[in-house]
Design an enzyme around this catalytic site. Sequence first.
Site, mmCIF file in Angstrom:
data_model
loop_
_atom_site.group_PDB
_atom_site.id
_atom_site.type_symbol
_atom_site.label_atom_id
_atom_site.label_comp_id
_atom_site.label_asym_id
_atom_site.label_seq_id
_atom_site.Cartn_x
_atom_site.Cartn_y
_atom_site.Cartn_z
ATOM 1 N N LYS A 17 3.758 7.325 18.808
ATOM 2 C CA LYS A 17 3.612 8.739 19.149
ATOM 3 C C LYS A 17 3.143 8.914 20.600
ATOM 4 O O LYS A 17 2.727 7.952 21.248
ATOM 5 C CB LYS A 17 2.651 9.409 18.157
HETATM 6 C C1 LIG Z 1 4.761 9.646 12.390
HETATM 7 C C2 LIG Z 1 5.090 10.773 11.492
HETATM 8 C C3 LIG Z 1 4.352 11.061 10.327
HETATM 9 C C4 LIG Z 1 3.288 10.170 9.775
HETATM 10 O O1 LIG Z 1 2.348 9.729 10.677
HETATM 11 P P1 LIG Z 1 1.613 8.322 10.396
HETATM 12 O O2 LIG Z 1 0.525 8.324 11.419
HETATM 13 O O3 LIG Z 1 2.631 7.249 10.616
HETATM 14 O O4 LIG Z 1 1.100 8.345 9.016
HETATM 15 C C5 LIG Z 1 4.680 12.193 9.599
HETATM 16 N N1 LIG Z 1 5.684 12.993 9.975
HETATM 17 C C6 LIG Z 1 6.425 12.753 11.073
HETATM 18 C C7 LIG Z 1 7.506 13.707 11.442
HETATM 19 C C8 LIG Z 1 6.168 11.625 11.850
HETATM 20 O O5 LIG Z 1 6.933 11.379 12.909
#
Ligand SMILES: *Cc1c(COP(=O)(O)O)cnc(C)c1O
Length: 376
Positions: A184
């Site tokens: 992210k």
């Molecule tokens: C990354 C992501 C998640 C979940 O996040 P985590 O930190 O991996 O649990 C949920 N929704 C979307 C759209 C994502 O890209």
Amino acid sequence: MAGAFLPFTRPTIDEETIAGVAEVLRSGWITSGPQVRAFEAALSGHCGGRPVRVLNSGTAALELGLRIAGVGPDDEVITSPLTWVATANVVLAVGARPVFVDVDPATRNLDLAQLEAAITPSTTAIIPVDLAGLPVDRDRLYAIAERHDLRVIEDAAQSFGANWRGRPIGAAGDLVAFSFHANKNVTTAEGGALVLADETQARMAEKLRLQGVTRSGEDGMDVDVLGYKFNLTDVAARIGLGQLARLAEFTEKRRALARRYFERFDPDLGCGLPVPDFAQSNWHMFQVTLPLERLAFGRGEFIARMRAEGIGVGVHYPAVHLFSLYRVMGWRAGDFPHAEAIGASIVTLPLFPAMEAHDVDRVCAAVAKVIEGGLA
Ligand SMILES: *Cc1c(COP(=O)(O)O)cnc(C)c1O
């Protein structure tokens, strides 16, 4: 000149952050403590002063958001089928039923024109997803939610640093969930955060993230609700503080690289490009759909040929309702044609803050070479 392998993403962790993490490790306090409180205060500052509580994943933030919104068995929750599977899994995890609405093929986000038709007397919440960091139209979304008295748990996992009408995502709205997974825009390796409405909700989030423990009663401690083990460590929070300090710089760099893609990407290749939103998107990903109908090979072969050119390509994501777990619950191919077509043809091209314009040029040249070499 192929140059070094270019992955589709890579975190930027600076030496100041690494030194800060070493300091935390030497301090004698490595799990939730002062770094978590400092990270939460900084996140709250970013979110217009709203209370923020950090968690050990974005998935945890979404699940906690559903719990705090009171979503449970017999409730229906409307969301997008074109997302990371976590978005729908958390609905199942709280015992509710996901209801998918197809995406708008231009934005690749929930089609708000179709949303109202999916609302039933059992609908209690909506989880909009800002795919690739392009914000869902918050004005239209919240107008619908208010008209039908629905809660909103924003899946802003990909849109941290993006904004809506000049305000950061998280500064407005109902409950907002962020992810700080390694891929992210801001990372803590693994982690997440939930933006809440008030201090009462924030205390509920603190209780639910650590086994349901409250500081009260004769023994100084009580448990009156089943909680989770969702707390973030100070080690992770210190990474987040180092990342947050560079958010504006990271976002600006991503926008500049996205602009370069639009300048250099050959429109005649027949790929579907993202919405060119340079004011609001945080450009979490640069995704194009492949013109598979014109190619002699499939997406897997495109990815293999790009890899041979020294370029990493990702897939985010196949439509959720076509995974086996969801098929056995009754969904099938044909249910959501836009999400299915995009999910089957989308690829994520490299975009991360340490890239330079010449890297984008190299990706664009390789895409052209691979596609032109594969025309049927
Ligand atoms: C990354 C992501 C998640 C979940 O996040 P985590 O930190 O991996 O649990 C949920 N929704 C979307 C759209 C994502 O890209």
